[in-house]
Design a protein around this motif. Structure first.
Motif, PDB file in Angstrom:
ATOM      1  N   ALA A 179       0.838  -1.210   0.000  1.00 56.17           N
ATOM      2  CA  ALA A 179       0.000   0.000   0.000  1.00 56.17           C
ATOM      3  C   ALA A 179       0.864   1.248   0.000  1.00 56.17           C
ATOM      4  O   ALA A 179       0.558   2.216  -0.685  1.00 56.17           O
ATOM      5  CB  ALA A 179      -0.932   0.000   1.208  1.00 56.17           C
ATOM      6  N   ALA A 180       1.962   1.228   0.755  1.00 55.78           N
ATOM      7  CA  ALA A 180       2.831   2.404   0.798  1.00 55.78           C
ATOM      8  C   ALA A 180       3.484   2.624  -0.558  1.00 55.78           C
ATOM      9  O   ALA A 180       3.594   3.750  -1.028  1.00 55.78           O
ATOM     10  CB  ALA A 180       3.903   2.243   1.878  1.00 55.78           C
ATOM     11  N   ALA A 223      -4.935   7.717  -0.109  1.00 56.73           N
ATOM     12  CA  ALA A 223      -4.177   6.657   0.572  1.00 56.73           C
ATOM     13  C   ALA A 223      -2.875   7.209   1.152  1.00 56.73           C
ATOM     14  O   ALA A 223      -2.470   6.827   2.259  1.00 56.73           O
ATOM     15  CB  ALA A 223      -3.884   5.507  -0.395  1.00 56.73           C
ATOM     16  N   ASN A 224      -2.204   8.102   0.432  1.00 57.16           N
ATOM     17  CA  ASN A 224      -0.992   8.721   0.971  1.00 57.16           C
ATOM     18  C   ASN A 224      -1.311   9.555   2.208  1.00 57.16           C
ATOM     19  O   ASN A 224      -0.627   9.463   3.229  1.00 57.16           O
ATOM     20  CB  ASN A 224      -0.321   9.617  -0.076  1.00 57.16           C
ATOM     21  CG  ASN A 224       0.617   8.862  -0.977  1.00 57.16           C
ATOM     22  OD1 ASN A 224       1.002   7.738  -0.709  1.00 57.16           O
ATOM     23  ND2 ASN A 224       0.998   9.497  -2.069  1.00 57.16           N
ATOM     24  N   ASN A 248      -2.180   7.310   5.204  1.00 51.76           N
ATOM     25  CA  ASN A 248      -1.289   6.183   5.465  1.00 51.76           C
ATOM     26  C   ASN A 248      -0.712   6.310   6.877  1.00 51.76           C
ATOM     27  O   ASN A 248       0.024   7.259   7.167  1.00 51.76           O
ATOM     28  CB  ASN A 248      -0.167   6.159   4.428  1.00 51.76           C
ATOM     29  CG  ASN A 248       0.696   4.920   4.527  1.00 51.76           C
ATOM     30  OD1 ASN A 248       0.860   4.340   5.588  1.00 51.76           O
ATOM     31  ND2 ASN A 248       1.270   4.526   3.396  1.00 51.76           N
ATOM     32  N   THR A 288       1.654   4.771   8.216  1.00 55.01           N
ATOM     33  CA  THR A 288       3.108   4.620   8.225  1.00 55.01           C
ATOM     34  C   THR A 288       3.800   5.974   8.268  1.00 55.01           C
ATOM     35  O   THR A 288       4.874   6.111   8.844  1.00 55.01           O
ATOM     36  CB  THR A 288       3.570   3.840   6.969  1.00 55.01           C
ATOM     37  OG1 THR A 288       2.958   2.562   6.978  1.00 55.01           O
ATOM     38  CG2 THR A 288       5.079   3.696   6.918  1.00 55.01           C
TER      39      THR A 288
END
Length: 185
Positions: free
Chosen positions: A7-8, A156-157, A160, A162
């Motif tokens: 995903a990242a 998504a970014n 995210n 992360t």
């Protein structure tokens, strides 16, 4: 070490926003304050006369805080979207901001609108994960972030978990403002 999360990686090269709005940008005029000159005591012709001391001048009003920049507004709106999703806000990274500035300036100078490799950002910022969002021609920070949130890859970014840091920069171009978000984790 680079984050191998699919995903990242897929969000790092998300499609770019290419649908600019047609509203002309508006910016508030800069706030200007000018301190008033302090009152001067009147001169007397006869030194034997004693003049009453002049009242002290009122302190100047504090200067208004500077208006937030477009980049500041994008960070604020991005963090608001993360908060709505139950995520921690992103801290502003000096390295990420420098990378965003360099990347947007290069793209404008070369009349390009595309993602360049992100490995140099990983190395420069000693990050383990990196992502990037680009937008061109949007008139306001609200429009930029709304455009990104309306795109699956850009959203998504932004969301995210992360990523813990962000750098944002915008560079003027003949086609409108080019803005970049660089996410670091």
């Amino acid at each position: 070490m680079r984050d191998d999360d699919a995903a990242a990686r897929s969000g790092a090269r998300a499609p770019v926003s290419t649908e600019p709005t047609t509203t002309a940008p508006t910016t508030p005029p800069p706030a200007a304050t000018s301190p008033s000159a302090p009152a001067q005591p009147a001169a007397t012709a006869d030194p034997a006369q004693t003049a009453e001391p002049a009242a002290p001048a009122a302190p100047a009003a504090p200067a208004a805080p500077p208006a937030p920049t477009v980049s500041d507004e994008i960070v604020t709106r991005t963090n608001a979207e993360r908060t709505k999703a139950g995520l921690a806000p992103l801290a502003v990274s000096a390295c990420g901001t420098q990378q965003a500035e360099t990347r947007t300036a290069l793209l404008v100078a070369e009349d390009r609108f595309e993602h360049d490799p992100l490995e140099p950002v990983l190395e420069a910022c000693a990050a383990r994960a990196v992502g990037e969002n680009l937008a061109l021609g949007y008139p306001t920070p609200l429009a930029v972030v709304a455009g990104w949130m309306g795109s699956e890859g850009h959203r998504a970014n932004i969301l995210n978990p992360t990523y813990t840091q962000i750098g944002v920069a915008c560079t003027a171009s003949p086609k409108g403002q080019l803005c970049a978000q660089v996410f670091l984790g």
